[in-house]
Design a protein around this motif. Structure first.
Motif, short mmCIF file in Angstrom:
data_model
loop_
_atom_site.label_atom_id
_atom_site.label_comp_id
_atom_site.label_asym_id
_atom_site.label_seq_id
_atom_site.Cartn_x
_atom_site.Cartn_y
_atom_site.Cartn_z
N ARG A 49 0.83 -1.21 0.00
CA ARG A 49 0.00 0.00 0.00
C ARG A 49 0.86 1.26 0.00
NH1 ARG A 49 -3.99 -2.37 4.66
NH2 ARG A 49 -5.35 -3.60 3.28
N TRP A 94 -3.78 -0.25 -5.55
CA TRP A 94 -3.86 0.20 -4.16
C TRP A 94 -5.25 -0.09 -3.58
CZ3 TRP A 94 -6.72 4.27 -1.84
CH2 TRP A 94 -6.33 4.58 -0.53
N THR A 97 -5.87 -3.73 -2.54
CA THR A 97 -5.28 -4.21 -1.28
C THR A 97 -6.26 -4.11 -0.12
OG1 THR A 97 -4.34 -2.04 -0.68
CG2 THR A 97 -2.98 -3.49 -2.06
#
Length: 394
Positions: A49, A94, A97
């Motif tokens: 991240r 991102w 995640t």
């Protein structure tokens, strides 16, 4: 991580078998490989991240630089590649995640992200070369280093992405007509970057796998009974509670089982405690061999008593499995002259087969299995009794 002496541990430990067998090809046994994949994702999710956020900021900074410096014919196309391709891919990865259902696919998603960004940089180089603008090629090296070491890709995925990007870059420069000497040096530096990245990524994953095995072995040292190698009572209670809750959610049936070696006190009195320990180990190995599925668990409950939980078996299969345990223990042919049942060591087994519901607990099931075990002893021992049916399995 240095481990204590593990010689006494049962070879039924997947962690121990894998540690002794090695994994130079960065591959574990099937079930252990799946467990490592989940462990790796959990371990590197936070790093992924932050790395993706850093990459996003860098892309935006490069976009500002492009908008300030590049000529009109190149600037618009470059910004489309940076803001229209790389930025959405980074932000999409991102976002993935934070979605638990996508976590098993994070290596694929992360690999796609790395490859897409690498190809986009190669395309930016192509745009600049087609307009005879001397844009530095080093950006592709930055991208390569990024996905080898920062985004949390495992070795195979990172290596595949890195060398594919190298091939794409060489094809772009060949098509653009970059002089051979310059192309040779550029390709050599990028290939060297990939070689360093491949070796470094291999060692990083190898270390991660070593750490995973060490953690698993240390956890087993805490959870396993030192004499038999089976789970201890505390560890069984924790796992069985989790499996009970899962069965309640999924509406799956469970076989909860209590087992006891017949006349074991007499065995110890007659043969001695050292021989008694050997008998316990032998019986435990038989029990353990019949509980190797991921959601099955068996333990030494105390003294000569064992407990087990088998997940998702129908009643007939559960009874057949327990009958196999009983017969296999008798087939060990361990002499027991003080037994009133047979001339060898035998096992009495009580089972309750049920579908968990909200008004029931694991402790209730264990009490029912214990009642079945008591009934097995009352009926003459060396047998399997199903408490719900109240009948013997022959």
């Amino acid at each position: 991580m240095k481990l204590p002496d593990l010689d006494y541990m049962s070879l039924d430990s997947a962690y121990l078998r894998q540690q002794r067998g090695g994994f130079r090809l960065l591959r574990f046994e099937h079930e252990l490989e799946e467990a490592f994949a989940r462990h790796h994702t959990r371990t590197f999710l936070r790093r992924m991240r932050w790395a993706l956020l850093v990459a996003t900021v860098l892309i935006l900074l490069f976009a500002v630089l492009d908008a300030s410096i590049l000529p009109d014919g190149i600037r618009d196309k470059t910004l489309v590649l940076r803001l229209g391709v790389m930025l959405p891919v980074l932000l999409g990865t991102w976002g993935a995640t934070f979605c638990p259902t996508l976590h098993p696919w994070m290596q694929v998603i992360g690999g796609f992200c790395a490859l897409a960004c690498g190809m986009a940089v190669a395309a930016i180089i192509w745009v600049s070369r087609s307009q005879n603008f001397p844009l530095p090629y080093e950006g592709i090296i930055l991208v390569t280093v990024f996905f080898y070491f920062l985004i949390g890709l495992r070795c195979v995925t990172a290596v595949l992405c890195g060398w594919l990007v190298l091939v794409a870059y060489v094809m772009v420069e060949l098509r653009a007509g970059l002089p051979g000497t310059i192309l040779l040096y550029n390709a050599f530096f990028l290939a060297t970057t990939n070689l360093i990245g491949s070796v470094g990524c291999y060692f990083l994953e190898y270390a991660a796998r070593e750490s995973f095995l060490a953690q698993g072995l240390l956890r087993e040292l805490v959870e396993k009974d030192y004499l038999t190698g089976l789970l201890n009572r505390r560890a069984f209670s924790e796992r069985a509670e989790r499996h009970w809750r899962q069965a309640l959610r999924e509406q799956r049936k469970l076989a909860v089982v209590m087992m006891d070696i017949d006349y074991f006190k007499r065995y110890n009195d007659h043969y001695g405690h050292l021989q008694g320990d050997e008998a316990l180990r032998a019986v435990a190995q038989v029990v353990g061999r019949h509980a190797r599925r991921p959601l099955d668990c068996v333990a030494r409950y105390g003294g000569e008593e064992f407990v087990g939980l088998w997940y998702g078996l129908d009643e007939a299969r559960a009874l057949a499995l327990l009958e196999s345990i009983r017969s296999d223990v008798q087939a060990l042919d361990l002499p027991h002259e003080s037994s009133e049942v047979a001339s060898t060591v035998t096992l009495s087994i009580g089972m309750v087969h049920l579908l968990p519901h909200a008004l029931q607990s694991l402790e209730d099931a264990l009490r029912m299995a214990d009642a079945a075990l008591y009934l097995a002893k009352a009926q003459g021992r060396n047998r399997v009794v199903n408490e719900r049916m109240g009948s013997q399995a022959d």
